[in-house]
Write a protein that holds these residues in place. Structure first.
Motif, PDB file in Angstrom:
ATOM      1  N   ILE A  14      -7.717   8.839   3.347  1.00  0.00           N
ATOM      2  CA  ILE A  14      -7.611   7.516   3.949  1.00  0.00           C
ATOM      3  C   ILE A  14      -8.685   6.607   3.370  1.00  0.00           C
ATOM      4  CG2 ILE A  14      -6.529   8.359   6.063  1.00  0.00           C
ATOM      5  CD1 ILE A  14      -9.231   8.021   7.463  1.00  0.00           C
ATOM      6  N   GLY A  15      -8.429   5.323   3.428  1.00  0.00           N
ATOM      7  CA  GLY A  15      -9.361   4.337   2.896  1.00  0.00           C
ATOM      8  C   GLY A  15     -10.239   3.739   3.977  1.00  0.00           C
ATOM      9  N   ALA A  16     -11.205   2.964   3.528  1.00  0.00           N
ATOM     10  CA  ALA A  16     -12.128   2.313   4.449  1.00  0.00           C
ATOM     11  C   ALA A  16     -12.446   0.912   3.948  1.00  0.00           C
ATOM     12  CB  ALA A  16     -13.414   3.119   4.573  1.00  0.00           C
ATOM     13  N   LYS A  17     -12.337  -0.040   4.842  1.00  0.00           N
ATOM     14  CA  LYS A  17     -12.700  -1.415   4.508  1.00  0.00           C
ATOM     15  C   LYS A  17     -14.217  -1.511   4.327  1.00  0.00           C
ATOM     16  CE  LYS A  17     -11.445  -6.059   5.844  1.00  0.00           C
ATOM     17  NZ  LYS A  17     -10.669  -6.846   6.814  1.00  0.00           N
ATOM     18  N   ASP A  60      -2.623  -3.252   2.165  1.00  0.00           N
ATOM     19  CA  ASP A  60      -1.297  -2.745   2.514  1.00  0.00           C
ATOM     20  C   ASP A  60      -1.309  -1.241   2.777  1.00  0.00           C
ATOM     21  OD1 ASP A  60      -0.143  -5.228   2.400  1.00  0.00           O
ATOM     22  OD2 ASP A  60       0.683  -4.964   0.387  1.00  0.00           O
ATOM     23  N   TRP A  61      -2.112  -0.506   2.017  1.00  0.00           N
ATOM     24  CA  TRP A  61      -2.213   0.942   2.202  1.00  0.00           C
ATOM     25  C   TRP A  61      -2.877   1.265   3.547  1.00  0.00           C
ATOM     26  CZ3 TRP A  61      -6.984   3.845   0.407  1.00  0.00           C
ATOM     27  CH2 TRP A  61      -6.877   5.211   0.670  1.00  0.00           C
ATOM     28  N   VAL A  62      -4.048   0.686   3.776  1.00  0.00           N
ATOM     29  CA  VAL A  62      -4.790   0.978   4.993  1.00  0.00           C
ATOM     30  C   VAL A  62      -4.024   0.493   6.222  1.00  0.00           C
ATOM     31  CG1 VAL A  62      -6.914   0.446   6.280  1.00  0.00           C
ATOM     32  CG2 VAL A  62      -7.034   1.090   3.862  1.00  0.00           C
ATOM     33  N   ASP A  63      -3.438  -0.701   6.142  1.00  0.00           N
ATOM     34  CA  ASP A  63      -2.692  -1.234   7.286  1.00  0.00           C
ATOM     35  C   ASP A  63      -1.484  -0.383   7.650  1.00  0.00           C
ATOM     36  OD1 ASP A  63      -4.479  -3.313   7.507  1.00  0.00           O
ATOM     37  OD2 ASP A  63      -3.127  -4.840   6.708  1.00  0.00           O
ATOM     38  N   ASN A  64      -1.011   0.446   6.737  1.00  0.00           N
ATOM     39  CA  ASN A  64       0.153   1.288   6.986  1.00  0.00           C
ATOM     40  C   ASN A  64      -0.186   2.771   7.068  1.00  0.00           C
ATOM     41  OD1 ASN A  64       2.601  -0.526   7.028  1.00  0.00           O
ATOM     42  ND2 ASN A  64       1.532  -1.235   5.217  1.00  0.00           N
ATOM     43  N   SER A  65      -1.472   3.104   7.132  1.00  0.00           N
ATOM     44  CA  SER A  65      -1.884   4.505   7.232  1.00  0.00           C
ATOM     45  C   SER A  65      -1.919   4.940   8.690  1.00  0.00           C
ATOM     46  CB  SER A  65      -3.278   4.706   6.621  1.00  0.00           C
ATOM     47  OG  SER A  65      -3.233   4.541   5.238  1.00  0.00           O
ATOM     48  N   LEU A 109      -5.590   5.240  18.638  1.00  0.00           N
ATOM     49  CA  LEU A 109      -6.930   4.776  18.324  1.00  0.00           C
ATOM     50  C   LEU A 109      -6.889   4.162  16.930  1.00  0.00           C
ATOM     51  CD1 LEU A 109     -10.022   4.747  18.986  1.00  0.00           C
ATOM     52  CD2 LEU A 109     -10.153   6.949  17.797  1.00  0.00           C
ATOM     53  N   HIS A 110      -7.293   2.898  16.835  1.00  0.00           N
ATOM     54  CA  HIS A 110      -7.431   2.232  15.537  1.00  0.00           C
ATOM     55  C   HIS A 110      -8.877   2.370  15.098  1.00  0.00           C
ATOM     56  CE1 HIS A 110      -3.779   0.162  16.937  1.00  0.00           C
ATOM     57  NE2 HIS A 110      -3.518  -0.008  15.655  1.00  0.00           N
ATOM     58  N   ASP A 111      -9.107   2.860  13.884  1.00  0.00           N
ATOM     59  CA  ASP A 111     -10.473   2.975  13.368  1.00  0.00           C
ATOM     60  C   ASP A 111     -10.948   1.591  12.907  1.00  0.00           C
ATOM     61  OD1 ASP A 111      -9.749   2.518  10.665  1.00  0.00           O
ATOM     62  OD2 ASP A 111     -10.460   4.465   9.983  1.00  0.00           O
ATOM     63  N   PRO A 112     -12.203   1.454  12.479  1.00  0.00           N
ATOM     64  CA  PRO A 112     -12.724   0.137  12.101  1.00  0.00           C
ATOM     65  C   PRO A 112     -11.957  -0.562  10.978  1.00  0.00           C
ATOM     66  CG  PRO A 112     -14.532   1.673  12.374  1.00  0.00           C
ATOM     67  CD  PRO A 112     -13.257   2.475  12.457  1.00  0.00           C
ATOM     68  N   SER A 113     -11.270   0.192  10.143  1.00  0.00           N
ATOM     69  CA  SER A 113     -10.506  -0.401   9.039  1.00  0.00           C
ATOM     70  C   SER A 113      -9.064  -0.710   9.422  1.00  0.00           C
ATOM     71  CB  SER A 113     -10.498   0.549   7.832  1.00  0.00           C
ATOM     72  OG  SER A 113     -11.807   0.771   7.386  1.00  0.00           O
ATOM     73  N   GLY A 114      -8.603  -0.152  10.532  1.00  0.00           N
ATOM     74  CA  GLY A 114      -7.226  -0.353  10.960  1.00  0.00           C
ATOM     75  C   GLY A 114      -6.352   0.877  10.836  1.00  0.00           C
ATOM     76  N   ILE A 115      -6.915   2.007  10.372  1.00  0.00           N
ATOM     77  CA  ILE A 115      -6.145   3.261  10.322  1.00  0.00           C
ATOM     78  C   ILE A 115      -5.715   3.592  11.751  1.00  0.00           C
ATOM     79  CG2 ILE A 115      -6.214   5.737   9.794  1.00  0.00           C
ATOM     80  CD1 ILE A 115      -6.541   4.104   7.263  1.00  0.00           C
TER      81      ILE A 115
END
Length: 123
Positions: A14-17, A60-65, A109-115
């Motif tokens: 997963i990614g991180a903003k 787009d990747w993080v918003d859809n993870s 639960l949404h993480d700080p990046s939106g995952i």
């Protein structure tokens, strides 16, 4: 006759903003961090469960993870997360109540990046 493979785990990336903030968030969840490099950490949930957090952000990747973690006692785990007050500590973190579905129950639960994490159990 072919021998079936013996699988041991599956691990998502997963990614991180904001990599630093996300690392702190997952440590606050009591997940153990193993630093792989300056751009990646492995977060271990238990012996066979974990994921890789990357210092990489593609909106787009993080918003859809999304990840789904099955939990034995859903009510207890929600209480544990509420007690951590993550929504006060991190501005973008959101935590829902338990939703009852035909297949089982879950909360989000949404993480700080939106995952988007789904924590649930099946009937």
């Amino acid at each position: 006759m072919e021998k079936n493979p013996q699988f041991k785990s599956v691990r998502s990336f997963i990614g991180a903003k904001n990599f630093y903030e996300s690392r702190n968030f997952y440590k606050d969840l009591d997940y153990s961090e193993l630093v792989i490099s300056e751009n990646m950490s492995y977060f271990k949930i238990d012996e066979n469960l974990g994921f890789y957090l990357q210092k990489a952000y593609v909106k787009d990747w993080v918003d859809n993870s999304m990840l789904f973690l099955e939990v034995e006692d859903l009510e207890e785990y929600l209480s544990i997360l509420k007690a951590k007050e993550l929504t006060k500590k991190y501005s973008n973190v959101r935590l829902s109540e338990i939703m009852v579905n035909d297949w089982g129950n879950e909360f989000f639960l949404h993480d700080p990046s939106g995952i988007l994490w789904h924590f649930g159990n099946f009937k």
